[in-house]
Design a protein around this motif. Structure first.
Motif: not given
Length: 236
Positions: A213-217
């Motif tokens: 999720x952090x990478x996607x954001x």
């Protein structure tokens, strides 16, 4: 002969070492050094040991076998003690500390996260947000002196460092609740983060999802590399 040390466990820990061998050519025979509280899995240390794939894998297989049975303090490849007597003395001397660390690592594994950002994307952001750097850059491009170019390089380098540190702190904080502990290491060039996390085995899927999720954001300008589960080397 010197003693090669693979791992330390509690005295009652299972020792499924049958079929395994130690480092060296020919492979060394595994044995244990034990006190009433702790056990170290060791072998003779071959002379001139180097990190060849054969020996690194032998070391790793011992750790995997031990970790399958519970909390294990994994030693990094290449750790050698003067002899079995000295290893036993260390187990006795540091028994309380080793047992405390074993309790902390019980049921947990390590994940390592490295992160970087596209340089052009970062420089565009710096130029957009810093009036001082933007104005100096425009002056340098028009008729800048050598001193202006040096000053511009220093300002940009400092800003890159500051922003990298800020982003590393932000990522670490956002993932803190998904892990028991974290341990920072020096990031490689072109990266702003090299962080290891101690994660309960039962929560590894949730942790991996949090990293995703952090990478996607953060988007395509960022690269996240997650490695694990690993023996908890960073927390021994």
């Amino acid at each position: 002969m010197s003693t090669y040390i693979y791992a330390i466990t509690g005295a009652g820990h299972p020792l499924p070492l049958e079929g395994l061998h130690g480092v060296g050519d020919p492979p060394s025979e595994l044995r244990t050094v034990s006190t009433d509280r702790l056990t170290a899995v060791v072998s003779d240390a071959p002379p001139g040991l180097r990190a060849k794939r054969r020996d690194v894998m032998a070391h790793q297989h011992v750790l995997e076998a031990l970790m399958a049975g519970g909390a294990t303090l994994p030693m990094r490849f290449g750790l050698v003690g003067p002899g079995d007597d000295e290893v036993m003395a260390a187990l006795e001397r540091e028994a309380d500390a080793y047992e405390e660390r074993l309790a902390e690592l019980d049921g947990r594994v390590e994940y390592n996260l490295k992160a970087g950002r596209d340089e052009d994307d970062l420089l565009r952001e710096i130029m957009t947000q810093s009036d001082e750097i933007r104005q100096l850059n425009e002056r340098t491009r028009a008729q800048g002196s050598h001193d202006d170019r040096v000053a511009l390089g220093e300002l940009v380098a400092r800003e890159v460092t500051v922003r990298g540190q800020q982003e590393a702190e932000d990522v670490a904080q956002r993932l803190a609740d998904a892990a028991s502990r974290s341990s920072h290491a020096e990031p490689a060039p072109q990266q702003f983060l090299n962080l290891s996390f101690l994660v309960p085995r039962a929560e590894t899927e949730a942790f991996v999802a949090a990293v995703q999720r952090e990478a996607d954001q953060r988007g395509d300008a960022y690269s996240f590399t997650l490695t694990g589960p690993l023996p908890p080397y960073s927390f021994v």
